[in-house]
Scaffold this motif. Structure first.
Motif, mmCIF file in Angstrom:
data_model
loop_
_atom_site.group_PDB
_atom_site.id
_atom_site.type_symbol
_atom_site.label_atom_id
_atom_site.label_comp_id
_atom_site.label_asym_id
_atom_site.label_seq_id
_atom_site.Cartn_x
_atom_site.Cartn_y
_atom_site.Cartn_z
ATOM 1 N N LEU A 281 0.827 -1.081 0.088
ATOM 2 C CA LEU A 281 -0.163 -0.079 -0.187
ATOM 3 C C LEU A 281 0.708 1.126 0.069
ATOM 4 O O LEU A 281 0.844 2.224 -0.599
ATOM 5 C CB LEU A 281 -0.962 0.081 1.368
ATOM 6 N N ALA A 282 1.905 1.412 0.789
ATOM 7 C CA ALA A 282 2.850 2.361 0.641
ATOM 8 C C ALA A 282 3.323 2.639 -0.665
ATOM 9 O O ALA A 282 3.934 3.662 -0.852
ATOM 10 C CB ALA A 282 3.887 2.097 1.641
ATOM 11 N N GLN A 283 3.514 1.721 -1.277
ATOM 12 C CA GLN A 283 4.287 1.893 -2.665
ATOM 13 C C GLN A 283 3.035 2.110 -3.894
ATOM 14 O O GLN A 283 3.346 2.121 -4.852
ATOM 15 C CB GLN A 283 4.837 0.240 -2.994
ATOM 16 N N GLY A 284 1.865 1.940 -3.400
ATOM 17 C CA GLY A 284 0.946 2.468 -4.147
ATOM 18 C C GLY A 284 0.337 1.141 -4.889
ATOM 19 O O GLY A 284 -0.548 1.609 -5.905
ATOM 20 N N ASP A 285 0.788 0.002 -4.549
ATOM 21 C CA ASP A 285 0.013 -1.146 -5.070
ATOM 22 C C ASP A 285 -1.251 -1.717 -4.616
ATOM 23 O O ASP A 285 -1.020 -2.754 -3.748
ATOM 24 C CB ASP A 285 1.084 -1.977 -5.497
ATOM 25 N N VAL A 286 -2.386 -1.114 -4.778
ATOM 26 C CA VAL A 286 -3.554 -1.411 -3.974
ATOM 27 C C VAL A 286 -3.838 -2.863 -4.318
ATOM 28 O O VAL A 286 -4.424 -3.403 -3.186
ATOM 29 C CB VAL A 286 -4.761 -0.502 -4.561
ATOM 30 N N ARG A 287 -3.842 -3.527 -5.389
ATOM 31 C CA ARG A 287 -4.101 -4.653 -5.791
ATOM 32 C C ARG A 287 -3.536 -5.721 -4.956
ATOM 33 O O ARG A 287 -4.082 -6.756 -4.384
ATOM 34 C CB ARG A 287 -3.961 -5.028 -7.372
ATOM 35 N N ALA A 288 -1.943 -5.429 -4.873
ATOM 36 C CA ALA A 288 -1.328 -6.228 -4.088
ATOM 37 C C ALA A 288 -1.551 -6.433 -2.514
ATOM 38 O O ALA A 288 -1.737 -7.507 -1.789
ATOM 39 C CB ALA A 288 0.270 -6.090 -4.148
ATOM 40 N N ALA A 289 -1.772 -4.984 -2.209
ATOM 41 C CA ALA A 289 -2.110 -4.964 -0.671
ATOM 42 C C ALA A 289 -3.448 -5.619 -0.319
ATOM 43 O O ALA A 289 -3.643 -6.321 0.611
ATOM 44 C CB ALA A 289 -2.319 -3.450 -0.681
ATOM 45 N N ALA A 290 -4.579 -5.691 -1.360
ATOM 46 C CA ALA A 290 -5.770 -6.225 -1.150
ATOM 47 C C ALA A 290 -5.735 -7.824 -0.982
ATOM 48 O O ALA A 290 -6.118 -8.528 -0.247
ATOM 49 C CB ALA A 290 -6.928 -5.765 -2.114
ATOM 50 N N THR A 291 -4.812 -8.308 -2.117
ATOM 51 C CA THR A 291 -4.413 -9.626 -1.978
ATOM 52 C C THR A 291 -3.871 -10.186 -0.637
ATOM 53 O O THR A 291 -4.224 -11.228 -0.131
ATOM 54 C CB THR A 291 -3.662 -10.165 -3.283
ATOM 55 N N ALA A 292 -2.728 -9.395 -0.059
ATOM 56 C CA ALA A 292 -2.319 -9.889 1.114
ATOM 57 C C ALA A 292 -3.136 -9.811 2.169
ATOM 58 O O ALA A 292 -3.005 -10.579 3.180
ATOM 59 C CB ALA A 292 -0.791 -8.723 1.159
ATOM 60 N N TYR A 293 -4.053 -8.644 2.314
ATOM 61 C CA TYR A 293 -4.913 -8.527 3.556
ATOM 62 C C TYR A 293 -5.953 -9.679 3.350
ATOM 63 O O TYR A 293 -6.421 -10.224 4.216
ATOM 64 C CB TYR A 293 -5.483 -7.256 3.363
ATOM 65 N N ALA A 294 -6.193 -10.280 1.970
ATOM 66 C CA ALA A 294 -6.997 -11.399 2.169
ATOM 67 C C ALA A 294 -6.672 -12.666 2.583
ATOM 68 O O ALA A 294 -7.271 -13.178 3.205
ATOM 69 C CB ALA A 294 -7.409 -11.625 0.538
ATOM 70 N N PHE A 295 -5.243 -12.746 2.461
ATOM 71 C CA PHE A 295 -4.861 -13.945 2.975
ATOM 72 C C PHE A 295 -4.548 -13.755 4.376
ATOM 73 O O PHE A 295 -4.787 -14.541 5.341
ATOM 74 C CB PHE A 295 -3.152 -14.062 2.296
ATOM 75 N N ALA A 296 -4.290 -12.692 4.923
ATOM 76 C CA ALA A 296 -4.173 -12.333 6.456
ATOM 77 C C ALA A 296 -5.510 -12.490 7.185
ATOM 78 O O ALA A 296 -5.525 -13.142 8.311
ATOM 79 C CB ALA A 296 -3.803 -10.644 6.591
ATOM 80 N N ALA A 297 -6.699 -12.009 6.343
ATOM 81 C CA ALA A 297 -7.790 -12.253 7.026
ATOM 82 C C ALA A 297 -8.261 -13.692 6.913
ATOM 83 O O ALA A 297 -9.010 -14.315 8.055
ATOM 84 C CB ALA A 297 -8.817 -11.487 6.289
ATOM 85 N N GLN A 298 -7.757 -14.557 5.878
ATOM 86 C CA GLN A 298 -8.298 -15.806 5.717
ATOM 87 C C GLN A 298 -7.374 -16.831 6.966
ATOM 88 O O GLN A 298 -7.885 -17.703 7.609
ATOM 89 C CB GLN A 298 -7.406 -16.348 4.496
ATOM 90 N N PHE A 299 -6.093 -16.279 7.181
ATOM 91 C CA PHE A 299 -5.466 -17.114 8.384
ATOM 92 C C PHE A 299 -5.579 -16.625 9.843
ATOM 93 O O PHE A 299 -4.961 -17.149 10.755
ATOM 94 C CB PHE A 299 -3.774 -17.148 8.022
#
Length: 203
Positions: free
Chosen positions: A167-185
């Motif tokens: 997110l700090a790098q402006g990559d919203v798509r990658a941030a959303a994907t990573a948070y999806a995994f965080a929420a999953q686990f």
């Protein structure tokens, strides 16, 4: 101002023959001699007005010039609506793909077992990662998170750190994907889920 082309059911590029054909077709339906309902009378008056304007070249030219801006605005609105539907369909597909990937990852990875030394080393790395993130050193924290996930791919906090760095790098798509995994686990962590939902909506 009424849209005479819409009344006759023709394109703005329609030639004189198409204008006459449309008028005759509608007149057979709405002319007072064949349909005496009030609605038909009003419709026929609109058809008659449209035909009188579009069948005479100079009047049609003046009408086209007067309504060109409205026509362009309607076209722009139609394009925006189509783009909105396409975007919503794409986002729905992406959300489903994220869910599928997260589920596949959850099923594919069984939490590794560690001996006491390995567990302490992993916890030390997680603690150090969080300290780096809290100090705003997200690049270093993200590198450590990557190493942690290579050891234990179910570490939700590591995914969250990677999300913050993306997110700090402006990559919203990658941030959303990573948070999806965080929420999953970490399904009990409402923060991770809220972050994912917010990023998904904002994309």
């Amino acid at each position: 101002m009424p849209d005479h082309y819409e009344v006759l059911g023709i394109d703005r590029e329609a030639d004189d023959a198409a204008v006459r054909q449309a008028y005759r077709r509608l007149a057979r339906t709405y002319h007072p001699d064949v349909n005496d309902s009030p609605e038909a009378r009003a419709q026929f008056e609109a058809v008659q007005s449209a035909y009188e304007t579009l069948s005479e070249p100079l009047r049609r030219q003046a009408y086209d010039a007067l309504t060109a801006r409205d026509h362009e605005q309607r076209q722009a609105e139609e394009i925006r609506e189509r783009m909105r539907r396409i975007r919503e369909e794409r986002e729905a597909k992406e959300a489903e793909e994220l869910r599928r990937r997260a589920e596949a990852r959850r099923m594919d990875h069984v939490r590794p077992t560690f001996d006491e030394h390995e567990y302490r080393a992993l916890r030390a790395d997680v603690d150090e990662m969080q300290k780096l993130a809290n100090r705003g050193e997200l690049a270093a924290a993200s590198l450590l998170a990557k190493r942690i996930l290579e050891i234990d791919p179910r570490q939700a906090d590591a995914y969250a750190v990677q999300a913050d760095f993306a997110l700090a790098q402006g990559d919203v798509r990658a941030a959303a994907t990573a948070y999806a995994f965080a929420a999953q686990f970490a399904p009990d962590n409402a923060v991770y889920l809220r972050q994912y939902e917010a990023l998904k909506i904002g994309r």
